[in-house]
Each structure stands twice: as C-alpha cells, then as structure tokens.
Design a protein around this motif. Structure first.
Motif, PDB file in Angstrom:
ATOM      1  N   LEU A   1     -70.742  19.769   1.580  1.00  0.00           N
ATOM      2  CA  LEU A   1     -70.884  21.157   1.145  1.00  0.00           C
ATOM      3  C   LEU A   1     -72.295  21.432   0.627  1.00  0.00           C
ATOM      4  O   LEU A   1     -72.893  22.476   0.927  1.00  0.00           O
ATOM      5  N   LEU A   2     -72.835  20.493  -0.145  1.00  0.00           N
ATOM      6  CA  LEU A   2     -74.202  20.679  -0.649  1.00  0.00           C
ATOM      7  C   LEU A   2     -75.223  20.616   0.481  1.00  0.00           C
ATOM      8  O   LEU A   2     -76.213  21.365   0.472  1.00  0.00           O
ATOM      9  N   ALA A   3     -74.983  19.739   1.459  1.00  0.00           N
ATOM     10  CA  ALA A   3     -75.878  19.693   2.611  1.00  0.00           C
ATOM     11  C   ALA A   3     -75.799  21.004   3.402  1.00  0.00           C
ATOM     12  O   ALA A   3     -76.817  21.505   3.900  1.00  0.00           O
ATOM     13  N   GLY A   4     -74.607  21.573   3.494  1.00  0.00           N
ATOM     14  CA  GLY A   4     -74.469  22.863   4.156  1.00  0.00           C
ATOM     15  C   GLY A   4     -75.215  23.960   3.420  1.00  0.00           C
ATOM     16  O   GLY A   4     -75.802  24.858   4.037  1.00  0.00           O
ATOM     17  N   PHE A   5     -75.237  23.886   2.091  1.00  0.00           N
ATOM     18  CA  PHE A   5     -75.993  24.882   1.324  1.00  0.00           C
ATOM     19  C   PHE A   5     -77.491  24.748   1.584  1.00  0.00           C
ATOM     20  O   PHE A   5     -78.212  25.755   1.715  1.00  0.00           O
ATOM     21  N   VAL A   6     -77.986  23.516   1.644  1.00  0.00           N
ATOM     22  CA  VAL A   6     -79.410  23.315   1.912  1.00  0.00           C
ATOM     23  C   VAL A   6     -79.794  23.892   3.266  1.00  0.00           C
ATOM     24  O   VAL A   6     -80.874  24.470   3.437  1.00  0.00           O
ATOM     25  N   ARG A   7     -78.872  23.782   4.222  1.00  0.00           N
ATOM     26  CA  ARG A   7     -79.178  24.279   5.567  1.00  0.00           C
ATOM     27  C   ARG A   7     -79.017  25.788   5.684  1.00  0.00           C
ATOM     28  O   ARG A   7     -79.866  26.466   6.267  1.00  0.00           O
ATOM     29  N   ARG A   8     -77.934  26.325   5.097  1.00  0.00           N
ATOM     30  CA  ARG A   8     -77.613  27.735   5.300  1.00  0.00           C
ATOM     31  C   ARG A   8     -77.949  28.618   4.096  1.00  0.00           C
ATOM     32  O   ARG A   8     -78.035  29.829   4.224  1.00  0.00           O
ATOM     33  N   ARG A   9     -78.044  28.008   2.917  1.00  0.00           N
ATOM     34  CA  ARG A   9     -78.325  28.733   1.676  1.00  0.00           C
ATOM     35  C   ARG A   9     -77.264  29.777   1.356  1.00  0.00           C
ATOM     36  O   ARG A   9     -77.566  30.857   0.861  1.00  0.00           O
ATOM     37  N   ASP A  10     -76.037  29.444   1.628  1.00  0.00           N
ATOM     38  CA  ASP A  10     -74.923  30.300   1.236  1.00  0.00           C
ATOM     39  C   ASP A  10     -74.463  29.878  -0.156  1.00  0.00           C
ATOM     40  O   ASP A  10     -74.125  28.712  -0.386  1.00  0.00           O
ATOM     41  N   LEU A  11     -74.398  30.831  -1.056  1.00  0.00           N
ATOM     42  CA  LEU A  11     -74.012  30.527  -2.431  1.00  0.00           C
ATOM     43  C   LEU A  11     -72.605  29.952  -2.494  1.00  0.00           C
ATOM     44  O   LEU A  11     -72.304  29.119  -3.359  1.00  0.00           O
TER      45      LEU A  11
ATOM     46  N   LEU B   1     -72.774  26.250  -2.195  1.00  0.00           N
ATOM     47  CA  LEU B   1     -73.301  25.616  -3.403  1.00  0.00           C
ATOM     48  C   LEU B   1     -72.219  25.509  -4.468  1.00  0.00           C
ATOM     49  O   LEU B   1     -72.030  24.443  -5.079  1.00  0.00           O
ATOM     50  N   VAL B   2     -71.511  26.610  -4.720  1.00  0.00           N
ATOM     51  CA  VAL B   2     -70.455  26.589  -5.733  1.00  0.00           C
ATOM     52  C   VAL B   2     -69.360  25.594  -5.343  1.00  0.00           C
ATOM     53  O   VAL B   2     -68.902  24.797  -6.171  1.00  0.00           O
ATOM     54  N   GLY B   3     -68.937  25.610  -4.075  1.00  0.00           N
ATOM     55  CA  GLY B   3     -67.922  24.673  -3.629  1.00  0.00           C
ATOM     56  C   GLY B   3     -68.374  23.231  -3.741  1.00  0.00           C
ATOM     57  O   GLY B   3     -67.611  22.354  -4.153  1.00  0.00           O
ATOM     58  N   GLY B   4     -69.639  22.963  -3.380  1.00  0.00           N
ATOM     59  CA  GLY B   4     -70.154  21.607  -3.502  1.00  0.00           C
ATOM     60  C   GLY B   4     -70.198  21.125  -4.939  1.00  0.00           C
ATOM     61  O   GLY B   4     -69.867  19.968  -5.236  1.00  0.00           O
ATOM     62  N   LEU B   5     -70.602  22.003  -5.857  1.00  0.00           N
ATOM     63  CA  LEU B   5     -70.644  21.619  -7.275  1.00  0.00           C
ATOM     64  C   LEU B   5     -69.249  21.347  -7.814  1.00  0.00           C
ATOM     65  O   LEU B   5     -69.035  20.379  -8.551  1.00  0.00           O
TER      66      LEU B   5
END
Length: 348
Positions: free
Chosen positions: A268-278, A281-285
């Motif tokens: 999930l955090l890697a997906g945020f780095v790629r797509r920058r969808d908030l 980020l929240v799901g990964g945290l």
C-alpha cells in the motif's frame, strides 16, 4: 410547448413592449430577464433539494417502519408472514427505484436521468439488497447466513448495474465482505463439519485470504478507473484489503499472517509512492501500525512497541514528503488527472 417556455416568452414580450414605449432600455430589459431567470433557477434548485431530501426520508421511514413491525411482531407472526413483509418492502424499494429511472435502468442513465434521481434510485436499490437479504435470512434455517448474504450480493450487483452511483458501490462492498465471511463459516461448519481445521488455517484465515484477493482486484479496477467514482471505489477496496489483513493477522494470530499483514502495508505504501493517492497512504499506515502491533508486541513489550511505532511513523512521514516533492513525470498518474482529490472526478 411547456408552461415554463410560455412564461418566459410572455415575460420577454412584456419587457420589450416597455422597451418599444421608451420606458426601459434594451440593456435594462435583458438585465431584468437575467435576474428573473436566476431567481427561478434558485427556487427550482431549492425545490429539487427538498424533493430529494423527502425521498431519502421516505426510504428511511419505510425501512425503519418495516424493521420495527417485524421486531414488534416477531414472536406473534409466523415465519412466512415475516418473509412476506420483507419481500413487499423489497419490491417497493425496487419499483420506486425503477420509476425514478423511468423504467430504463442501465449505463445510459448517466446521460438521461438527472443526478438527484440517480442518487436516490441507487440508495433505494441498496436498501433493496438489505431487505432482500433479510427476507432470505428469515426464510432459511437459523444460523445459515450464506444464502442471505449471497442474495444481498446479487441484489447489490444488480442495483449497481441498474444505476452507477456511490450508494450502490458501497452496498456491493458491504455485501461482498458479508458474503465472504459467511462463506468461510459455512465451509468449516457445514462442508467440513467432522474435519478439525489445522492449527494455522481456520475460518478467519480463509476469510482474510479471500478478502485480500477480492480487495486487491477491487483496487486494481478502481486504479484503472473502471468503477464509478474511482477515488471512493479505491477507498472501499483498501478497506476490504485491511479487513482481510486484520482477519489473517489479528484474529488468526499465525506467523505467516503477521508477515502477510506487513507485506500488505508495504504494498500500500509503495502504491502511494507511485500514485500519490492519499487513500493508499492512510491504508498503508493503518496496515503498518496493526501489523507491527500484532507482530512485535510480545517481543518488545508495550513501551518498546510504542517507540518502534513512533520511529516507523517518522520514517513513513519522511517517505511521504519525499514522494510529494518528487518531480512529476510525463506518464505519472497526476499528469493524467487522476490524483486523489482532483476536482475533475465527479460522481454525477
């Protein structure tokens, strides 16, 4: 010719008669017509809001009244009568939703049906899935939930196909989670009743793995903007993934479940780095904190766990800041207008 068109033509003729008599100038007549048009649109907009609110209130009252009737008469009414009441309420919701769509459900409703009618019909179809599932739940033998949840899943899917809107998407997500959970329970309680599950694989692990699979497919469809309201759909997909991770790691309490939860957080955090969808980020945290809590709490103790979570939070925040400052690329998701919170994405 509609009454509104006749009224507008009468107003224009009256004002331009005053222009011909020298009472008003042409600019004053146009300004008056514009003011009247805005006033009429304001009144029409307020009326539409009131009508939509009345529809929501009516649906809630029907649902509450039906539920209260079943609850108060549960011990006095026979099972077929209770089922008949729920079926009648279901048919009422479905018929009202179809009426709002003009009797022509399908993908074309976005172009042919106003937004308020689509939203209300979608909500009615979602309530239809709830009451339909309840009817089947009352009809089947006790403690067998799979037929009821499967019925709710089918009705929610049909409602979403009838009109693509957020309420239908939410109903489908809830029905999916309920069906997966009831399927896992049915599998171990009725399909394998005499076979004891292994120490590291039971009902919670099966539910979690199925939800992880379905949630991943859901997120991929949302990322490709296949679903309506992609950002909301992505949030639902991440929620399903988190529920699957929770059932595998927190409920199951297996070593591979803990490792899988940490892997979900990393993805999930890697997906945020790629797509920058908030949402990612929240799901990964959330997945990271839950996975770390379940994995190392026994090893480090409560104080050590708190320190580790603090350090991981700082590192993740730094990672997010780095991702936000990274230069844009021509093929990035944001360049395609898909960044979370983009104003171009609308539900209706």
């Amino acid at each position: 010719m509609t009454n509104r068109t006749r009224t507008n033509r009468t107003r224009r003729a009256t004002l331009y008669e005053l222009v011909d008599n020298g009472v008003l100038s042409a600019e004053q007549a146009e300004a008056a017509l514009e003011a009247l048009r805005r006033s009429e649109e304001s009144r029409t907009g307020s009326s539409r809001v009131l009508r939509e609110a009345a529809g929501y209130l009516g649906g809630a009252l029907v649902l509450a009244g039906g539920g209260l009737l079943v609850e108060l008469t549960y011990d006095t009414l026979a099972r077929p009568t209770r089922v008949a009441i729920l079926i009648a309420v279901t048919l009422l919701f479905a018929a009202t939703g179809l009426y709002l769509l003009g009797g022509r459900p399908g993908p074309h409703t976005r172009e042919t049906v106003p937004g308020a009618r689509r939203r209300l019909s979608s909500l009615l179809f979602a309530l239809c899935a709830l009451t339909g599932a309840s009817a089947v739940g009352v009809a089947v033998p006790d403690f067998v939930l799979l037929p009821a949840t499967a019925t709710g899943l089918v009705l929610a899917l049909l409602g979403l196909l009838a009109v693509r809107a957020s309420p239908g998407l939410l109903a489908l997500a809830v029905a999916t989670v309920a069906t997966v959970h009831s399927f896992a329970g049915f599998w171990f309680d009725h399909v394998l009743p005499d076979r004891a599950p292994g120490p590291e694989f039971g009902q919670s692990e099966l539910s979690g793995l199925l939800l992880l699979l379905l949630g991943t497919l859901w997120c991929l469809c949302a990322a490709r903007r296949v679903m309506v309201t992609p950002t909301f759909a992505l949030a639902l997909g991440v929620t399903i993934v988190l529920l699957g991770s929770f059932w595998v790691s927190s409920v199951g309490q297996t070593w591979w479940g803990h490792a899988l939860a940490l892997l979900v957080a990393a993805l999930l955090l890697a997906g945020f780095v790629r797509r920058r969808d908030l949402v990612l980020l929240v799901g990964g945290l959330v997945a990271l904190v839950a996975g770390v809590r379940d994995t190392v709490s026994d090893l480090l103790g409560s104080v050590g766990l708190a320190v580790l979570v603090l350090v991981l939070g700082a590192l993740t925040m730094s990672l997010g800041a780095f991702a936000m400052r990274r230069p844009e690329t021509a093929g990035s998701h944001s360049a395609r207008g898909g960044v979370a919170g983009n104003g171009s994405e609308t539900d209706e």
